[in-house]
Structure formats: C-alpha cells, structure tokens
Design a protein around this motif. Structure first.
Motif, PDB file in Angstrom:
ATOM      1  N   GLY A 111       0.828  -1.195   0.000  1.00 32.70           N
ATOM      2  CA  GLY A 111       0.000   0.000   0.000  1.00 32.70           C
ATOM      3  C   GLY A 111       0.859   1.240   0.000  1.00 32.70           C
ATOM      4  N   PRO A 112       0.248   2.415  -0.030  1.00 32.85           N
ATOM      5  CA  PRO A 112       1.016   3.658  -0.102  1.00 32.85           C
ATOM      6  C   PRO A 112       1.828   3.913   1.164  1.00 32.85           C
ATOM      7  N   ALA A 113       2.989   4.500   0.970  1.00 33.00           N
ATOM      8  CA  ALA A 113       3.814   4.914   2.112  1.00 33.00           C
ATOM      9  C   ALA A 113       3.171   6.145   2.734  1.00 33.00           C
ATOM     10  N   LEU A 114       2.814   6.055   4.014  1.00 35.30           N
ATOM     11  CA  LEU A 114       2.097   7.129   4.689  1.00 35.30           C
ATOM     12  C   LEU A 114       3.016   8.067   5.451  1.00 35.30           C
ATOM     13  N   GLY A 115       4.082   7.521   6.004  1.00 34.69           N
ATOM     14  CA  GLY A 115       5.020   8.348   6.753  1.00 34.69           C
ATOM     15  C   GLY A 115       4.557   8.646   8.167  1.00 34.69           C
ATOM     16  N   LEU A 116       5.460   9.237   8.929  1.00 36.80           N
ATOM     17  CA  LEU A 116       5.206   9.517  10.341  1.00 36.80           C
ATOM     18  C   LEU A 116       4.087  10.541  10.532  1.00 36.80           C
ATOM     19  N   SER A 117       3.976  11.489   9.628  1.00 34.22           N
ATOM     20  CA  SER A 117       2.965  12.534   9.775  1.00 34.22           C
ATOM     21  C   SER A 117       1.557  11.958   9.830  1.00 34.22           C
ATOM     22  N   VAL A 155      -1.850  -1.519   7.699  1.00 34.57           N
ATOM     23  CA  VAL A 155      -2.201  -2.895   7.375  1.00 34.57           C
ATOM     24  C   VAL A 155      -3.546  -3.230   8.016  1.00 34.57           C
ATOM     25  N   ASP A 156      -4.011  -4.448   7.801  1.00 36.87           N
ATOM     26  CA  ASP A 156      -5.337  -4.855   8.253  1.00 36.87           C
ATOM     27  C   ASP A 156      -5.359  -5.131   9.758  1.00 36.87           C
ATOM     28  N   THR A 157      -6.475  -4.841  10.397  1.00 33.03           N
ATOM     29  CA  THR A 157      -6.604  -5.071  11.843  1.00 33.03           C
ATOM     30  C   THR A 157      -7.761  -6.010  12.164  1.00 33.03           C
ATOM     31  N   SER A 158      -8.142  -6.837  11.214  1.00 30.17           N
ATOM     32  CA  SER A 158      -9.237  -7.784  11.442  1.00 30.17           C
ATOM     33  C   SER A 158      -8.820  -8.865  12.424  1.00 30.17           C
ATOM     34  N   SER A 190      -5.834 -11.757   0.887  1.00 31.49           N
ATOM     35  CA  SER A 190      -5.851 -10.486   0.159  1.00 31.49           C
ATOM     36  C   SER A 190      -5.439  -9.298   1.017  1.00 31.49           C
ATOM     37  N   VAL A 191      -4.994  -9.567   2.250  1.00 25.45           N
ATOM     38  CA  VAL A 191      -4.630  -8.464   3.153  1.00 25.45           C
ATOM     39  C   VAL A 191      -3.226  -8.681   3.715  1.00 25.45           C
ATOM     40  N   TRP A 192      -2.743  -7.663   4.413  1.00 25.58           N
ATOM     41  CA  TRP A 192      -1.455  -7.747   5.089  1.00 25.58           C
ATOM     42  C   TRP A 192      -1.672  -7.572   6.584  1.00 25.58           C
TER      43      TRP A 192
END
Length: 431
Positions: A77-83, A223-226, A238-240
């Motif tokens: 997925g996209p890199a979100l960064g610390l912000s 990532v996923d929290t299921s 299909s998830v990480w």
C-alpha cells in the motif's frame, strides 16, 4: 575484506595475547584529554574516566538493501510516513504529577503509559529517541517482546506527541517493526530493541549481535486489523497483517559486522545515541556488560567494566553512516569503566565530544556523567536522585533537557516507585 581474511589468525592472536581490550591494530589518534589507550596502560576501575580504546579492527558492512526493501513494500500500500501516524494516535498516557513522578535531580516533567502498557508482561520498554516531524515534537520508544511460548512478535515502537507537556496527557500509538522478505511480504524483527537513534528520516536500531538495522520513517504503511490478523504476520490472503497492529515500519537496510570478526574485535550493540557536537554528526553505540551473565570477559576479568562506547560518523546529507566501499569504521572508541550501561546521550552543554551521560541499571538505577578527564558524577536511584531501571536517553540539541525511558521494576505499576515512565530533567541542574 580479502585482506582481513588473509591475516585474521595473526590479528586475533595478537589481540588476545596482548592487553585484553587494547585492540587489534595501531593505536588511534587521541583528542586532548584522552587517557591512555587500553588496559595495558590503565586497569579498569569503576567510576574512572573514559579510557581511549583502539577500535581499528572493527568494521561494519552496509547490506545495501535500501532500494530492494523499499520496492518489496510497494504492494502493501502507499507509504504514509510519520505525519499520518501522528494524526491517528490512539492511546493516552497521563502526565506525571508531583505525587506520581519518580525522584530525579532536575526533574521537569513526563508521562506514563496507559494502564495496559504499564502492567503488560508481554512487552518491555527499552530505548528512547526524539525528534521533530512537521511542527510536532515526537518521542519514540522501543519495546521488545518477552514471552517465549508465543509466536515471536519482535520489536514495536511507541510514537508519542510531546509537543505540549503542559497538557493532562500525551497521545501515542504503537507500530510494529518489520523486515521485508520478498515483494509484498514481510516478517517480524526478532531483536531486543535496546537502542534507537533518529537521524533524518531514518530510525537506527541496535542489533545486539550483528550491528545496526535501519528503518525509514517515510515508509510507514497501514495494514489490516481484522480478527484474522491478530495472530498473523505478512501477506495473508488479500490483506497484510501485523499481529493486530494498524501500522508497520519497514527495515530498509542494515550495517553488519563481518562474520570473521571475533572477540575482542567484535562488538556488541546494546544501545544507541546521536551526537551532533563535533564537525561531523555521529551515531553512538555501546555495550551492556555486567558481573553476572554478561561479564565481557575479554577484559581479562569478570568485572563487567569492559563495555565500550563507539562513535560512527554520519553523512549529514544522506543521514547514513559514512562508508568507503560499503564499509564503515568507528572514528573513536572508549572503554566506559561502568557496568550495566543501558543508554547514552551527549552532554550538549559542552562542546567537547569526550563527555557523555550514561544510563545504567547499576544500583537499581543510575545516571552517570562521564568524560575522559574526570571520574564520574553519579546520580543514584537509591539516594532519590534518579529513577529506577532507566534505559535509553535523548539529549535535546539546545542542551536544555535530558529525556529517558524506564523499563520498570517487575510487578510495579506505580510510576513514583518504579513503574514505567518517560520523563525529562534539566541538564543545568545535573551539570
């Protein structure tokens, strides 16, 4: 490397037959105030000045996975960064008060973790570093996973917004550290997490037996929290997953000692720090030694005083260690003459690069002010001068504050008497 292998036998024999910690190569140059090099000239004495040490035989190799590991994380997925994480802090750590803070000379403020983190036996606080992200002042603490019967979860970090310490609480969130293994997959980082240093966009972490791992704070991903992910790591269907954690911070490379290096040339990387006082910024690394299970016997005794402190030059532009042909060398090293050292920070009120704060669990907790020119000054928990079980430290660049995190006394949740805390003290009061 080929030159080292050809002469390895001579190197090691010379080193062991000599004076214990006296190094394996020519004596390093000294700064004014440095004491004699090694133990041939000066025996190890607890509380004695730092002893200059020849570290010419020590090196690390850049594993150079910077681009490869980054590309492996792209499918996640996209890199979100610390912000992005700072806008999504989900835990609340109450501020310490006049009746809940631990005793410490120069104490100014701090916070404790939430009730669950104060009492958990699964995760143990270890290291501390701090820096700025956008307009926020941020503290980052590491925790190592303790159970031996559960799946290894490695190391997590806590990202805490400490911009306004006059509020009633600090907001924070845990992030799991991971190592990419292939395109779209990753695993945990099974280390102690004993040292952290925030340099540019990189978070350096001590790898006890091998060297230093590097993580990129711009590469944080959600990532996923299921329910499925609470017991899984990496790509699942299909998830990480990351054992239920919402965010992962991926490793991008590592600096590793050659396998041919053996004791005493081979170092331990128990804790880290950063020093910006000299003309070149450096990464600090040091060795934990005690007089029980980790005696550092290569000093010729079982005193636990042989722990060494190393200075590794950093490139101010890239925030990476300075390497020649992929090899990095320490610019200077000292024998600390102190046991049970858990953290280091530069004394920023001094321009000399030969003075430091050392955090130690000696005497159940102590802060040592050390240098190459004078015996230590000690602030002991038993005398009500410092917190119990202190670990990593961070000194603000202005020289105003000294931050530390405590591991916590086993079974104690009261922050005033040994529970886990993060606090800062006035360096001028300690000086």
């Amino acid at each position: 490397m080929s030159g080292f292998k050809m002469t390895r036998g001579l190197f090691i024999v010379t080193c062991i037959a000599g004076a214990g910690l006296a190094g394996c190569g020519p004596a390093s140059e000294r700064e004014p105030g440095d004491e004699a090099t090694g133990t041939a000239q000066q025996g190890l004495t607890e509380g004695a000045p730092l002893t200059a040490h020849d570290a010419s035989c020590l090196s690390m190799q850049d594993q150079n996975t910077w681009s490869t590991y980054a590309s492996y994380m792209t499918p996640v997925g996209p890199a979100l960064g610390l912000s992005a994480v700072l806008k999504d802090l989900n835990r609340v750590g109450p501020m310490l008060t006049a009746t809940t803070h631990p005793p410490a000379v120069g104490y100014k403020g701090g916070f404790r973790w939430n009730d669950g983190d104060m009492g958990t036996t699964e995760w143990i606080p270890q290291a501390l570093t701090a820096g700025v992200s956008g307009t926020a002042n941020v503290a980052i603490a590491s925790w190592h996973y303790a159970p031996t019967t559960s799946p290894e979860k490695g190391v997590r970090i806590s990202v805490a917004d400490i911009s306004d310490m006059s509020l009633s609480a600090v907001n924070y969130r845990h992030i799991l550290l991971v190592r990419p293994t292939s395109s779209g997959n990753f695993t945990v980082v099974p280390e102690h997490g004993g040292g952290l240093a925030w340099v540019g966009n990189y978070l350096y972490m001590a790898d006890t037996s091998d060297g230093v791992r590097v993580f990129d704070l711009t590469q944080i991903r959600a990532v996923d929290t299921s329910t499925t992910c609470e017991t899984a790591i990496g790509h699942v269907g299909s998830v990480w997953c990351a054992y239920g954690y919402r965010y992962v911070l991926p490793q991008v490379s590592a600096y590793v000692m050659p396998s041919a290096l053996t004791t005493p040339c081979r170092a331990k990387f128990s804790f880290l720090g950063k020093d910006t006082r000299g003309t070149t910024p450096v990464l600090l690394s040091g060795e934990y030694c005690n007089n029980n299970d980790t005696p550092c016997n290569y000093d010729g005794s079982a005193s636990g005083l042989g722990g060494r402190l190393y200075r590794w030059p950093l490139d101010a532009t890239t925030s990476r260690l300075v390497a020649t042909g992929g090899v990095v060398k320490p610019e200077r090293a000292y024998i600390m003459n102190e046991p049970n050292v858990q953290g280091v920070a530069p004394i920023m009120t001094s321009t000399s690069t030969t003075s430091y704060w050392l955090s130690s669990t000696r005497y159940s907790g102590a802060l040592f002010k050390v240098s190459t020119s004078a015996s230590r000054t000690a602030y002991l928990s038993g005398s009500g001068q410092w917190a119990k079980m202190p670990e990593g430290m961070h000194a603000t660049g202005s020289g105003t504050n000294l931050w530390t995190v405590t591991e916590g006394v086993s079974g104690v949740t009261n922050p005033a008497t040994g529970g886990r805390v993060v606090f800062f003290a006035d360096q001028a009061s300690l000086d």
